[in-house]
Write an enzyme that holds these catalytic residues in place. Structure first.
Site, PDB file in Angstrom:
ATOM      1  N   PRO A 291       0.733  -1.179   0.007  1.00 17.86           N
ATOM      2  CA  PRO A 291       0.066   0.195   0.009  1.00 17.86           C
ATOM      3  C   PRO A 291       0.859   0.996   0.020  1.00 17.86           C
ATOM      4  O   PRO A 291       1.848   1.462   0.828  1.00 17.86           O
ATOM      5  CB  PRO A 291      -0.833   0.019   1.416  1.00 17.86           C
ATOM      6  CG  PRO A 291       0.233  -1.043   2.186  1.00 17.86           C
ATOM      7  CD  PRO A 291       0.849  -1.910   1.434  1.00 17.86           C
ATOM      8  N   CYS A 361       3.994  29.044 -15.937  1.00 16.21           N
ATOM      9  CA  CYS A 361       3.861  29.409 -17.268  1.00 16.21           C
ATOM     10  C   CYS A 361       3.396  28.383 -18.059  1.00 16.21           C
ATOM     11  O   CYS A 361       4.139  28.079 -19.021  1.00 16.21           O
ATOM     12  CB  CYS A 361       5.067  30.144 -17.486  1.00 16.21           C
ATOM     13  SG  CYS A 361       4.698  31.174 -19.128  1.00 16.21           S
TER      14      CYS A 361
HETATM   15  N1  LLP Z   1       3.379  -1.467  -5.783  1.00 16.68           N
HETATM   16  C1  LLP Z   1       3.780  -1.400  -6.915  1.00 16.68           C
HETATM   17  C2  LLP Z   1       4.415  -2.085  -7.704  1.00 16.68           C
HETATM   18  C3  LLP Z   1       3.238   0.165  -7.760  1.00 16.68           C
HETATM   19  O1  LLP Z   1       3.264   0.049  -8.961  1.00 16.68           O
HETATM   20  C4  LLP Z   1       2.501   0.837  -7.048  1.00 16.68           C
HETATM   21  C5  LLP Z   1       1.896   2.119  -7.913  1.00 16.68           C
HETATM   22  C6  LLP Z   1       2.185   0.553  -5.845  1.00 16.68           C
HETATM   23  C7  LLP Z   1       2.548  -0.512  -5.141  1.00 16.68           C
HETATM   24  C8  LLP Z   1       1.239   1.550  -4.875  1.00 16.68           C
HETATM   25  O2  LLP Z   1       0.088   1.860  -5.095  1.00 16.68           O
HETATM   26  P1  LLP Z   1      -0.919   2.615  -4.404  1.00 16.68           P
HETATM   27  O3  LLP Z   1      -1.360   1.711  -3.229  1.00 16.68           O
HETATM   28  O4  LLP Z   1      -0.189   3.832  -3.962  1.00 16.68           O
HETATM   29  O5  LLP Z   1      -2.046   2.696  -5.155  1.00 16.68           O
HETATM   30  N2  LLP Z   1       1.662   8.185  -9.305  1.00 16.68           N
HETATM   31  C9  LLP Z   1       0.470   7.847  -9.603  1.00 16.68           C
HETATM   32  C10 LLP Z   1       0.078   6.493  -9.537  1.00 16.68           C
HETATM   33  C11 LLP Z   1       1.206   5.519  -9.988  1.00 16.68           C
HETATM   34  C12 LLP Z   1       1.573   4.727  -9.229  1.00 16.68           C
HETATM   35  C13 LLP Z   1       2.139   3.265  -9.721  1.00 16.68           C
HETATM   36  N3  LLP Z   1       2.461   2.433  -8.919  1.00 16.68           N
HETATM   37  C14 LLP Z   1      -0.643   8.682  -8.670  1.00 16.68           C
HETATM   38  O6  LLP Z   1      -0.221   9.845  -8.619  1.00 16.68           O
HETATM   39  O7  LLP Z   1      -1.808   8.231  -8.515  1.00 16.68           O
END
Ligand code: LLP
Length: 431
Positions: A291, A361
């Site tokens: 998570p 900008c």
């Molecule tokens: N594990 C892996 C292999 C991942 O690629 C990700 C997220 C996570 C865990 C954690 O996922 P979460 O629980 O935070 O949803 N930057 C983006 C999303 C891309 C994240 C990609 N991987 C955002 O701002 O929503």
């Protein structure tokens, strides 16, 4: 309000963890990221306890460092007994500098260089999550040179599309991550891995995407992975110790998002995994989850100062703030929804529909379009809620704008966890 750590005090000001957001903005300046330490700890404990209670022995959550990464955060999760995943040597360096026990770290990344691999092995990283064959060969070679056996998981793609936003969905067969089960390539890679002498295969990883509000998609992924694990047992006599199901449980950014109970979802998922292992007659692997946002997102909010309100007659209104895409690129990238309000007028009824514009900008530098606000004046504070994940960690210096500080709130007090960048910081590496 949206989350239980948010409230409005008798001055009509927004509060986070019981502290007046406007008072904090005045003393630390804007923009500022505020984070509620107790909320991070609470979320971490929810996962740790539920996974320990309902899942097979050895099951645990890893904080996805990409969601938020700075030294103090590693100290907090270390105290809670949470492990972590790291996707880059920079995240590794930060965890190491914070004294995080790296045997509890899992090193991700779809393109680790030889020097990344050396650095991680030298730092004593517990596990590598291996993306592809070339990386596997590099780890084998470097581990042999160093005279060690490196524990690894292989990242596989289960071919699941959890129907979240395309750019944040990663478990499909056509993905830059991992090796596909469906094509038979995963089986081949396992056969090959087991022939190597300096890597020890402990299990498998998959990640299906983000903003998932029900455990059923994880259960679908688990089923595909467990069937594969059975196939490996039957064909290669291999016993899988660990199954990592990745991250992705959702977070409420606005009232339109459902309320999610992580404990109940983990319990539900654990039940499905139990049944599947029984039906397939395989040994239950320890389950890992990764998570990110569901640990840190609702701990945080961002406070900006309003500079102007511009109404284009016959069109729309823009509220300009002293931050924008450099501290929160998520609207520009994904059109992410956020809840925004005027923190010093939090008890008043919205009377304006406006688009919140950053100071870069660039016309795409928006935080949210067409949201209802109390008409602000120059100097008012605009709060964007639920910014604890993927805001500080995705922040940039575009337009040479210094990154805001991260201020932690704890037991009625506050402290700086990450300092505000200075102009001097901006030219530090300029020759
Ligand atoms: N594990 C892996 C292999 C991942 O690629 C990700 C997220 C996570 C865990 C954690 O996922 P979460 O629980 O935070 O949803 N930057 C983006 C999303 C891309 C994240 C990609 N991987 C955002 O701002 O929503």
């Amino acid at each position: 309000m949206l989350h239980s750590n948010l409230s409005i005090n008798n001055k009509g000001h927004l509060c986070l963890a019981g502290q007046d957001v406007c008072t904090l903005a005045k003393s630390y300046g804007t923009p500022v990221f505020l984070m509620d330490e107790e909320r991070i700890r609470h979320n971490a404990r929810t996962y740790i306890d539920a996974m320990r209670e309902f899942m097979p022995e050895g099951s645990k959550p890893l904080l996805a460092s990409k969601s938020c990464c700075f030294k103090k955060l590693y100290e907090i999760i270390k105290e809670e007994g949470m492990a972590t995943d790291l996707v880059s040597p920079g995240e590794l360096y930060t965890a190491k500098a914070a004294g995080f026990p790296l045997e509890n770290a899992y090193f991700h990344g779809n393109n680790k260089t030889d020097s990344d691999i050396e650095y991680a092995i030298d730092s004593g990283v517990g596990y590598f999550i291996v993306d592809n064959r070339e990386e596997l060969d590099a780890i084998e070679r470097i581990a042999e040179k160093k005279g060690i056996t490196q524990k690894i998981l292989l990242r596989l793609s289960p071919g699941i599309d959890p129907h979240t936003q395309k750019k944040i969905s990663t478990g499909k067969v056509d993905s830059k991550f991992g090796t596909a089960i469906e094509t038979g390539q995963a089986l081949e890679l396992c056969r090959y891995t087991l022939s190597l002498e300096n890597v020890s295969l402990k299990g498998f990883h998959c990640h299906i995407g983000s903003q998932i509000f029900e455990y059923e998609s994880f259960a679908d992924a688990a089923e595909i992975m467990l069937r594969f694990i059975k196939e490996l047992r039957d064909t290669l006599s291999f016993t899988t110790e660990v199954l990592n199901l990745g991250g992705g449980f959702g977070v409420r950014y606005t009232d339109a998002d459902p309320v999610i109970d992580y404990r109940e979802n983990i319990k539900g998922l654990a039940g499905v995994i139990d049944r599947l292992c029984c039906d397939l007659d395989i040994k239950k692997p320890a389950i890992l989850m990764e998570p990110g946002r569901s640990i840190v997102a609702d701990s945080g909010l961002t406070v900006y100062s309003v500079g102007s309100v511009k109404t284009i007659t016959g069109y729309k209104s823009y509220v300009s703030i002293d931050g924008g895409m450099p501290d929160n690129p998520r609207y520009a990238l994904y059109e992410s929804d956020y809840t925004c309000l005027i923190a010093n007028k939090a008890d008043k009824k919205p009377d304006l529909v406006a688009t919140i514009a950053g100071r870069c900008c660039e016309s795409g530098d928006l935080i949210q379009e067409d949201v209802a606000l109390v008409t602000p004046e120059r100097g008012d504070y605009l709060a964007v809620l639920v910014t604890g994940a993927y805001n500080y960690s995705m922040a940039s210096n575009y337009n040479r704008i210094p990154r805001p500080p991260v201020v932690m709130l704890k037991n009625g007090e506050s402290y700086v966890a990450v300092k505000r960048e200075t102009y001097e910081d901006l030219i530090r590496n300029d020759m």
